[in-house]
Scaffold this motif. Sequence first.
Motif, mmCIF file in Angstrom:
data_model
loop_
_atom_site.group_PDB
_atom_site.id
_atom_site.type_symbol
_atom_site.label_atom_id
_atom_site.label_comp_id
_atom_site.label_asym_id
_atom_site.label_seq_id
_atom_site.Cartn_x
_atom_site.Cartn_y
_atom_site.Cartn_z
ATOM 1 N N ASP A 1 -7.292 8.644 0.027
ATOM 2 C CA ASP A 1 -7.272 7.550 0.989
ATOM 3 C C ASP A 1 -5.847 7.417 1.545
ATOM 4 O O ASP A 1 -4.940 8.182 1.181
ATOM 5 N N ALA A 2 -5.628 6.436 2.412
ATOM 6 C CA ALA A 2 -4.353 6.327 3.112
ATOM 7 C C ALA A 2 -3.182 6.139 2.148
ATOM 8 O O ALA A 2 -2.137 6.787 2.274
ATOM 9 N N SER A 3 -3.335 5.247 1.162
ATOM 10 C CA SER A 3 -2.261 5.000 0.211
ATOM 11 C C SER A 3 -1.971 6.242 -0.631
ATOM 12 O O SER A 3 -0.814 6.600 -0.866
ATOM 13 N N GLN A 4 -3.030 6.922 -1.061
ATOM 14 C CA GLN A 4 -2.858 8.149 -1.849
ATOM 15 C C GLN A 4 -2.209 9.255 -1.026
ATOM 16 O O GLN A 4 -1.390 10.023 -1.529
ATOM 17 N N ALA A 5 -2.594 9.356 0.241
ATOM 18 C CA ALA A 5 -2.031 10.389 1.107
ATOM 19 C C ALA A 5 -0.527 10.198 1.263
ATOM 20 O O ALA A 5 0.243 11.168 1.281
ATOM 21 N N LEU A 6 -0.085 8.933 1.367
ATOM 22 C CA LEU A 6 1.341 8.673 1.448
ATOM 23 C C LEU A 6 2.032 9.099 0.155
ATOM 24 O O LEU A 6 3.115 9.695 0.180
ATOM 25 N N SER A 7 1.419 8.832 -0.979
ATOM 26 C CA SER A 7 1.979 9.267 -2.260
ATOM 27 C C SER A 7 2.063 10.790 -2.327
ATOM 28 O O SER A 7 3.031 11.362 -2.847
ATOM 29 N N PHE A 8 1.054 11.453 -1.792
ATOM 30 C CA PHE A 8 0.993 12.915 -1.800
ATOM 31 C C PHE A 8 2.188 13.520 -1.076
ATOM 32 O O PHE A 8 2.837 14.446 -1.578
ATOM 33 N N VAL A 9 2.525 13.017 0.108
ATOM 34 C CA VAL A 9 3.620 13.620 0.870
ATOM 35 C C VAL A 9 4.984 13.091 0.450
ATOM 36 O O VAL A 9 6.011 13.695 0.759
ATOM 37 N N ARG A 10 5.037 11.951 -0.258
ATOM 38 C CA ARG A 10 6.312 11.373 -0.646
ATOM 39 C C ARG A 10 6.756 11.785 -2.042
ATOM 40 O O ARG A 10 7.927 11.614 -2.397
ATOM 41 N N GLN A 11 5.865 12.329 -2.860
ATOM 42 C CA GLN A 11 6.237 12.642 -4.241
ATOM 43 C C GLN A 11 7.422 13.599 -4.275
ATOM 44 O O GLN A 11 7.433 14.625 -3.591
ATOM 45 N N ARG A 12 8.432 13.261 -5.074
ATOM 46 C CA ARG A 12 9.590 14.137 -5.218
ATOM 47 C C ARG A 12 10.019 14.294 -6.671
ATOM 48 O O ARG A 12 10.927 15.062 -6.980
ATOM 49 N N HIS A 13 9.363 13.591 -7.574
ATOM 50 C CA HIS A 13 9.666 13.707 -9.001
ATOM 51 C C HIS A 13 8.653 14.656 -9.661
ATOM 52 O O HIS A 13 7.455 14.564 -9.410
ATOM 53 N N GLY A 14 9.154 15.529 -10.505
ATOM 54 C CA GLY A 14 8.270 16.380 -11.279
ATOM 55 C C GLY A 14 7.681 17.560 -10.534
ATOM 56 O O GLY A 14 6.789 18.227 -11.051
ATOM 57 N N LEU A 15 8.132 17.847 -9.332
ATOM 58 C CA LEU A 15 7.622 18.993 -8.594
ATOM 59 C C LEU A 15 8.334 20.264 -9.054
ATOM 60 O O LEU A 15 9.538 20.260 -9.311
ATOM 61 N N GLU A 16 7.586 21.342 -9.129
ATOM 62 C CA GLU A 16 8.125 22.582 -9.680
ATOM 63 C C GLU A 16 9.276 23.138 -8.842
ATOM 64 O O GLU A 16 10.175 23.777 -9.364
ATOM 65 N N ASN A 17 9.232 22.911 -7.544
ATOM 66 C CA ASN A 17 10.220 23.526 -6.668
ATOM 67 C C ASN A 17 10.982 22.494 -5.852
ATOM 68 O O ASN A 17 11.381 22.744 -4.720
ATOM 69 N N GLY A 18 11.156 21.323 -6.433
ATOM 70 C CA GLY A 18 12.034 20.336 -5.841
ATOM 71 C C GLY A 18 11.737 19.972 -4.397
ATOM 72 O O GLY A 18 10.589 19.752 -3.996
ATOM 73 N N ASP A 19 12.792 19.912 -3.616
ATOM 74 C CA ASP A 19 12.723 19.471 -2.233
ATOM 75 C C ASP A 19 11.790 20.345 -1.395
ATOM 76 O O ASP A 19 11.135 19.860 -0.463
ATOM 77 N N LEU A 20 11.715 21.631 -1.735
ATOM 78 C CA LEU A 20 10.897 22.532 -0.924
ATOM 79 C C LEU A 20 9.407 22.279 -1.126
ATOM 80 O O LEU A 20 8.613 22.426 -0.186
ATOM 81 N N TYR B 1 6.727 6.926 -9.647
ATOM 82 C CA TYR B 1 7.593 6.464 -8.559
ATOM 83 C C TYR B 1 6.829 6.390 -7.233
ATOM 84 O O TYR B 1 6.913 5.408 -6.510
ATOM 85 N N SER B 2 6.123 7.447 -6.901
ATOM 86 C CA SER B 2 5.406 7.487 -5.622
ATOM 87 C C SER B 2 3.977 6.991 -5.747
ATOM 88 O O SER B 2 3.319 6.720 -4.736
ATOM 89 N N GLY B 3 3.476 6.920 -6.991
ATOM 90 C CA GLY B 3 2.080 6.542 -7.192
ATOM 91 C C GLY B 3 1.141 7.721 -7.176
ATOM 92 O O GLY B 3 -0.090 7.555 -7.220
ATOM 93 N N ALA B 4 1.685 8.940 -7.133
ATOM 94 C CA ALA B 4 0.843 10.140 -7.114
ATOM 95 C C ALA B 4 0.218 10.360 -8.490
ATOM 96 O O ALA B 4 0.925 10.495 -9.483
ATOM 97 N N ASP B 5 -1.107 10.397 -8.545
ATOM 98 C CA ASP B 5 -1.841 10.623 -9.797
ATOM 99 C C ASP B 5 -3.128 11.342 -9.429
ATOM 100 O O ASP B 5 -4.167 10.719 -9.225
ATOM 101 N N PHE B 6 -3.052 12.681 -9.317
ATOM 102 C CA PHE B 6 -4.163 13.457 -8.782
ATOM 103 C C PHE B 6 -4.473 14.661 -9.670
ATOM 104 O O PHE B 6 -3.563 15.280 -10.228
ATOM 105 N N HIS C 1 0.814 -1.220 0.000
ATOM 106 C CA HIS C 1 0.000 0.000 0.000
ATOM 107 C C HIS C 1 0.848 1.271 0.000
ATOM 108 O O HIS C 1 0.302 2.368 -0.182
ATOM 109 N N LEU C 2 2.159 1.130 0.201
ATOM 110 C CA LEU C 2 2.972 2.318 0.434
ATOM 111 C C LEU C 2 3.586 2.915 -0.831
ATOM 112 O O LEU C 2 4.077 4.043 -0.796
ATOM 113 N N HIS C 3 3.594 2.185 -1.931
ATOM 114 C CA HIS C 3 4.278 2.653 -3.151
ATOM 115 C C HIS C 3 5.688 3.105 -2.796
ATOM 116 O O HIS C 3 6.170 4.131 -3.277
ATOM 117 N N ALA C 4 6.343 2.361 -1.920
ATOM 118 C CA ALA C 4 7.618 2.814 -1.389
ATOM 119 C C ALA C 4 8.733 1.792 -1.600
ATOM 120 O O ALA C 4 9.772 1.875 -0.977
#
Length: 514
Positions: free
Chosen positions: A244-263, A231-236, A97-100
Amino acid sequence: MAPSGGAYHRHRAAAPPSRLRRGLARGLMALVSVGAVLMTGAGYYVAHGALGGITVSDALSPEDPRSSGDNMNILLIGLDSRKDQDGNDLPWSILKHLHAGDSDDGGYNTNTLILVHIGADNKVVAFSIPRDDWVAFSGVPGYNHIKIKEAYGLTKQYVANKLANQGTYSQKELETKGREAGRAATLRAVRSLTGVPIDYFAEVNLAGFYDLAQSLGGVDVCLNHAVYDSYSGADFPAGRQRLDASQALSFVRQRHGLENGDLDRTHRQQAFISSVMQELQASGTFTNIDKLKSLMAVARKDVVLSSGWDEELIQRLGTLFSSGNVEFRTLPVVRYDNIDGQDVNIIDPAAIKAEVAEAIGAPQASTTAATTAAKPNPSTVVDVINAGSMSGLATEVSRALKKRGYTAGQVRDRNSGEPTATTIAYGAGAETDARNVATLLGLDAPKQPNAAVQPGHIRVTVDTNFSMPVQDDTTMDDTTTSKSNTYYYNGAATTYPTPDQGKPIDGGGVPCVN
């Protein structure tokens, strides 16, 4: 701004009076980020003297610096680990469930570090520390700069391996001692970076985050743009939505494709916490005894607490956080860069300390060990005692002090009746040198001579969790190189996005983030 479609990404480095009031108090602990709300259930057990399986850590020792007056600093640690407290792999029923990835991924990186300051005036500010901040580091041979997230895992592995070579410890003991050393290293790294003491900490792993979100029946979030990340399973889609719980984990773990990287990842963690706080206040979760019992059961297996959590602390936190009056900040990053194949955040430590001091209304005072201009008295002798289980540690400290000009004395294991924790004491006539040695080692200076220590001698005692702090003159190895701030996408060279610290997020709603 980085191109869409996952072009920009970060490389992973190798390696109370009423039931309602009590419930709100526990709900407050959502600040542990990635699941740290589980601290709430832990708070119940601690307050009632029945920990019931909660792991209590001694990594924060009595000798470590503490806040003055009614001020308080709490470090919240989200551990990117796929293992339980004994080092066993999490079952596949959870991992799927963690996509991790599997239990070999993630290691023991602290992918969430949030320092929560509670002022004597009840002002609450939570500082997110980006996990890829490039910081000075010591205690593990071969390293003098690392991503701050790596302090835990590198130290844990080093200490566990060193103890394993002695051949006297079980695998469970190696796991426990290694993790304690990792926690202590993380505490030192955060104190050094922010310039403030830490009074309490809480640690939660990936499974804890998932269990928390599942116990709430999902979490509301809001996105500025639609996202997809395999990678994280984020598709929103863009906009407000319930995950849901699995999606929420993807939401906070996503690090690919974000406009402002780590921040951007830290902003998501802050948004998650804000949403969970609102959820707990509105749903009455803690007034339902069945839900409360379920949350407590989760806390037992997913959370580690420092010692000292009690009912008074829980009540204070509950009163403060139930109002939602929390400000989230992200510590500043100067630029993104690539050093030896690792994507890192280049920071200005002085600017970070200044921002923290300004936000909490405190004078700037760094807890980083600093060199001193005073020359050691050659007649002062420094004895180093090993009170821990890691052989060679006292020798390492003695050699380091000798390089600083101090006269080396005894180097030995502790005797019965001597201190068991890291501390420093001095005999008559050695006060000045004792204070300077304490500064170099990052320890509290003793206030008066100790009759048990010979005149003209300093006694330094170190336990397993101790490692030599980084000194001001530490620089990167000659082999460490900072490469051009560029990466390649579709055959074309472009630059990393400009770091955007973002505006502070308050804790009273569901903010929209990237």
